[in-house]
Design a protein around this motif. Structure first.
Motif, PDB file in Angstrom:
ATOM      1  N   ASP A 120       0.898  -1.140   0.175  1.00  0.00           N
ATOM      2  CA  ASP A 120      -0.147   0.096   0.335  1.00  0.00           C
ATOM      3  C   ASP A 120       0.587   1.098   0.002  1.00  0.00           C
ATOM      4  OD1 ASP A 120      -1.693   1.936   0.348  1.00  0.00           O
ATOM      5  OD2 ASP A 120      -2.291   1.404   2.459  1.00  0.00           O
ATOM      6  N   PRO A 121       1.232   1.355  -0.768  1.00  0.00           N
ATOM      7  CA  PRO A 121       1.536   2.754  -0.851  1.00  0.00           C
ATOM      8  C   PRO A 121       2.008   4.181  -0.264  1.00  0.00           C
ATOM      9  CG  PRO A 121       1.977   1.962  -3.430  1.00  0.00           C
ATOM     10  CD  PRO A 121       0.927   1.189  -2.484  1.00  0.00           C
ATOM     11  N   ASN A 122       0.665   4.208  -0.344  1.00  0.00           N
ATOM     12  CA  ASN A 122      -0.479   5.353   0.262  1.00  0.00           C
ATOM     13  C   ASN A 122      -0.363   5.166   2.348  1.00  0.00           C
ATOM     14  OD1 ASN A 122      -0.377   7.302  -1.560  1.00  0.00           O
ATOM     15  ND2 ASN A 122      -2.131   5.867  -2.763  1.00  0.00           N
ATOM     16  N   PHE A 123       0.074   3.930   2.489  1.00  0.00           N
ATOM     17  CA  PHE A 123       0.095   3.568   4.010  1.00  0.00           C
ATOM     18  C   PHE A 123       1.255   4.902   4.983  1.00  0.00           C
ATOM     19  CE2 PHE A 123       1.317   0.119   7.483  1.00  0.00           C
ATOM     20  CZ  PHE A 123       0.163   0.344   8.254  1.00  0.00           C
ATOM     21  N   THR A 124       0.662   6.308   5.505  1.00  0.00           N
ATOM     22  CA  THR A 124       1.302   6.744   5.891  1.00  0.00           C
ATOM     23  C   THR A 124       2.034   5.988   7.010  1.00  0.00           C
ATOM     24  OG1 THR A 124       0.352   8.708   4.404  1.00  0.00           O
ATOM     25  CG2 THR A 124       1.303   9.197   6.600  1.00  0.00           C
ATOM     26  N   LEU A 125       0.870   5.972   8.618  1.00  0.00           N
ATOM     27  CA  LEU A 125       2.032   5.284   9.174  1.00  0.00           C
ATOM     28  C   LEU A 125       3.150   4.026   9.062  1.00  0.00           C
ATOM     29  CD1 LEU A 125      -1.720   4.939  11.181  1.00  0.00           C
ATOM     30  CD2 LEU A 125       0.387   6.597  12.187  1.00  0.00           C
ATOM     31  N   GLY A 126       2.586   2.872   7.883  1.00  0.00           N
ATOM     32  CA  GLY A 126       4.064   2.514   7.719  1.00  0.00           C
ATOM     33  C   GLY A 126       5.052   3.242   6.964  1.00  0.00           C
ATOM     34  N   TYR A 127       4.729   4.078   6.341  1.00  0.00           N
ATOM     35  CA  TYR A 127       6.728   5.466   5.791  1.00  0.00           C
ATOM     36  C   TYR A 127       6.667   6.157   6.949  1.00  0.00           C
ATOM     37  CZ  TYR A 127       5.418   4.692   0.901  1.00  0.00           C
ATOM     38  OH  TYR A 127       5.744   4.277  -0.693  1.00  0.00           O
ATOM     39  N   ALA A 128       6.225   6.329   8.242  1.00  0.00           N
ATOM     40  CA  ALA A 128       6.545   6.996   9.337  1.00  0.00           C
ATOM     41  C   ALA A 128       7.307   6.120  10.710  1.00  0.00           C
ATOM     42  CB  ALA A 128       5.464   7.392  10.067  1.00  0.00           C
ATOM     43  N   GLN A 129       6.821   4.433  10.222  1.00  0.00           N
ATOM     44  CA  GLN A 129       7.078   3.738  11.335  1.00  0.00           C
ATOM     45  C   GLN A 129       8.570   3.160  10.365  1.00  0.00           C
ATOM     46  OE1 GLN A 129       6.691   2.992  14.472  1.00  0.00           O
ATOM     47  NE2 GLN A 129       5.104   4.587  14.006  1.00  0.00           N
ATOM     48  N   LEU A 130       8.723   3.316   9.104  1.00  0.00           N
ATOM     49  CA  LEU A 130       9.829   2.242   9.049  1.00  0.00           C
ATOM     50  C   LEU A 130      11.334   3.484   8.840  1.00  0.00           C
ATOM     51  CD1 LEU A 130      11.468   0.731   6.341  1.00  0.00           C
ATOM     52  CD2 LEU A 130      10.098   1.421   4.481  1.00  0.00           C
ATOM     53  N   ALA A 131      10.979   5.388   9.284  1.00  0.00           N
ATOM     54  CA  ALA A 131      11.247   5.955   8.212  1.00  0.00           C
ATOM     55  C   ALA A 131      11.748   5.627  10.360  1.00  0.00           C
ATOM     56  CB  ALA A 131      11.359   7.090   8.913  1.00  0.00           C
ATOM     57  N   MET A 132      11.293   5.424  11.453  1.00  0.00           N
ATOM     58  CA  MET A 132      11.653   4.784  12.502  1.00  0.00           C
ATOM     59  C   MET A 132      12.833   4.775  13.068  1.00  0.00           C
ATOM     60  SD  MET A 132      10.147   7.401  14.885  1.00  0.00           S
ATOM     61  CE  MET A 132       9.753   6.813  16.190  1.00  0.00           C
ATOM     62  N   VAL A 133      12.254   2.727  12.427  1.00  0.00           N
ATOM     63  CA  VAL A 133      13.034   1.880  12.314  1.00  0.00           C
ATOM     64  C   VAL A 133      14.604   1.653  11.604  1.00  0.00           C
ATOM     65  CG1 VAL A 133      13.259  -0.482  11.192  1.00  0.00           C
ATOM     66  CG2 VAL A 133      10.946   0.390  12.113  1.00  0.00           C
ATOM     67  N   HIS A 134      14.699   2.537   9.859  1.00  0.00           N
ATOM     68  CA  HIS A 134      16.168   3.009   9.923  1.00  0.00           C
ATOM     69  C   HIS A 134      16.207   4.375   9.991  1.00  0.00           C
ATOM     70  CE1 HIS A 134      15.628   1.093   6.580  1.00  0.00           C
ATOM     71  NE2 HIS A 134      14.184   1.797   6.099  1.00  0.00           N
ATOM     72  N   ALA A 135      16.107   5.127  11.107  1.00  0.00           N
ATOM     73  CA  ALA A 135      16.640   5.515  11.943  1.00  0.00           C
ATOM     74  C   ALA A 135      17.554   4.946  13.565  1.00  0.00           C
ATOM     75  CB  ALA A 135      15.989   6.485  12.569  1.00  0.00           C
ATOM     76  N   ARG A 136      16.609   3.964  14.056  1.00  0.00           N
ATOM     77  CA  ARG A 136      16.740   3.231  15.182  1.00  0.00           C
ATOM     78  C   ARG A 136      17.979   2.239  14.724  1.00  0.00           C
ATOM     79  NH1 ARG A 136      15.035   3.522  20.152  1.00  0.00           N
ATOM     80  NH2 ARG A 136      16.207   2.535  21.876  1.00  0.00           N
ATOM     81  N   THR A 170      26.138   3.824   8.621  1.00  0.00           N
ATOM     82  CA  THR A 170      25.623   3.928   7.354  1.00  0.00           C
ATOM     83  C   THR A 170      25.354   5.309   6.663  1.00  0.00           C
ATOM     84  OG1 THR A 170      24.076   3.010   5.825  1.00  0.00           O
ATOM     85  CG2 THR A 170      26.308   1.827   6.164  1.00  0.00           C
ATOM     86  N   GLU A 171      25.819   5.632   6.207  1.00  0.00           N
ATOM     87  CA  GLU A 171      24.688   7.086   4.598  1.00  0.00           C
ATOM     88  C   GLU A 171      23.430   6.625   4.505  1.00  0.00           C
ATOM     89  OE1 GLU A 171      23.911  10.967   4.677  1.00  0.00           O
ATOM     90  OE2 GLU A 171      25.271  10.376   5.740  1.00  0.00           O
ATOM     91  N   GLU A 172      23.622   5.829   3.992  1.00  0.00           N
ATOM     92  CA  GLU A 172      22.640   5.120   3.160  1.00  0.00           C
ATOM     93  C   GLU A 172      21.407   4.690   3.968  1.00  0.00           C
ATOM     94  OE1 GLU A 172      21.269   1.104   0.357  1.00  0.00           O
ATOM     95  OE2 GLU A 172      23.529   1.519   1.820  1.00  0.00           O
ATOM     96  N   ARG A 173      21.597   3.851   5.294  1.00  0.00           N
ATOM     97  CA  ARG A 173      20.538   4.164   6.737  1.00  0.00           C
ATOM     98  C   ARG A 173      19.687   5.374   6.797  1.00  0.00           C
ATOM     99  NH1 ARG A 173      17.363  -0.180   7.026  1.00  0.00           N
ATOM    100  NH2 ARG A 173      19.945  -1.556   7.418  1.00  0.00           N
ATOM    101  N   VAL A 174      21.015   6.073   7.038  1.00  0.00           N
ATOM    102  CA  VAL A 174      20.040   7.387   7.125  1.00  0.00           C
ATOM    103  C   VAL A 174      19.562   8.447   6.585  1.00  0.00           C
ATOM    104  CG1 VAL A 174      20.277  10.068   8.173  1.00  0.00           C
ATOM    105  CG2 VAL A 174      22.244   7.862   8.504  1.00  0.00           C
ATOM    106  N   LEU A 175      19.856   7.698   4.888  1.00  0.00           N
ATOM    107  CA  LEU A 175      19.272   8.421   3.949  1.00  0.00           C
ATOM    108  C   LEU A 175      17.835   7.618   3.873  1.00  0.00           C
ATOM    109  CD1 LEU A 175      21.791   9.011   1.427  1.00  0.00           C
ATOM    110  CD2 LEU A 175      20.477  11.091   3.420  1.00  0.00           C
ATOM    111  N   LYS A 176      17.654   6.689   4.623  1.00  0.00           N
ATOM    112  CA  LYS A 176      16.437   5.311   4.141  1.00  0.00           C
ATOM    113  C   LYS A 176      15.463   6.087   5.068  1.00  0.00           C
ATOM    114  CE  LYS A 176      18.495   1.102   2.514  1.00  0.00           C
ATOM    115  NZ  LYS A 176      18.379  -0.083   2.256  1.00  0.00           N
ATOM    116  N   ALA A 177      15.767   6.314   6.941  1.00  0.00           N
ATOM    117  CA  ALA A 177      15.386   6.805   7.186  1.00  0.00           C
ATOM    118  C   ALA A 177      14.898   8.542   6.886  1.00  0.00           C
ATOM    119  CB  ALA A 177      16.025   7.554   8.647  1.00  0.00           C
TER     120      ALA A 177
END
Length: 179
Positions: free
Chosen positions: A9-25, A34-41
């Motif tokens: 679901d490319p419009n799953f906003t909470l999914g993107y927010a949580q994905l960003a949190m996981v990458h940042a964590r 890696t810088e790649e991990r930060v950019l994914k967040a």
């Protein structure tokens, strides 16, 4: 799973927010520095904000990107402030503000926010642990002991809680045997 969810679901906003949190964590906890991990967040947080600019969780995700990924406390606080205006009783917002304030050396503000976060989620051992750690930093050892005990009552098998509570007695009393 969040990656799978946003693919489905490319419009799953909470999914993107949580994905960003996981990458940042993952970056913050040194699993992938890696810088790649930060950019994914950043990309995931930006997508969440693009889909729902008035969603508190999207601003929380961007706040943690700035905090964990860039150590950019001013921008992190700006995002947490926006999130707080949108949803004032979001434990992730309140604790995010507390953690940044602690990093800035504003301990009383950090404690105030951590106490509020604990009120919002009294069974979160991580919040209790962080509150105890903050009390240790300001040498309020009896308060630290109180919150270590509460955290340990919820998560008795967490080794970090036991180790840090033992360290408390070293700082407080010079005691190397009490735990």
């Amino acid at each position: 799973m969040f990656q799978k969810a946003v693919r489905l679901d490319p419009n799953f906003t909470l999914g993107y927010a949580q994905l960003a949190m996981v990458h940042a964590r993952l970056y913050w906890d040194h699993f992938d520095r890696t810088e790649e991990r930060v950019l994914k967040a950043k990309v995931a947080a930006e997508k969440a904000l693009q889909l729902a600019p008035d969603l508190s969780d999207a601003h929380v995700a961007m706040g943690y990107y700035y905090y964990h990924g860039r150590l950019d406390y001013d921008n992190a606080l700006r995002e947490f402030d926006i999130a707080n205006k949108l949803q004032s009783n979001n434990v992730d917002v309140v604790s995010g503000i507390a953690y940044v304030r602690r990093r800035q050396g504003k301990m009383e503000d950090a404690i105030t926010n951590l106490l509020k976060a604990v009120d919002l989620d009294p069974r979160a051992s991580d919040l209790l642990y962080n509150l105890a750690e903050t009390y240790v930093l300001v040498r309020k050892y009896s308060e630290a002991e109180r919150y270590y005990d509460r955290a340990l009552s919820l998560a008795p098998d967490r080794p970090d809680l036991n180790v840090n509570k033992s360290s408390l007695y070293l700082f407080w009393e010079g005691n190397t045997t009490k735990s």
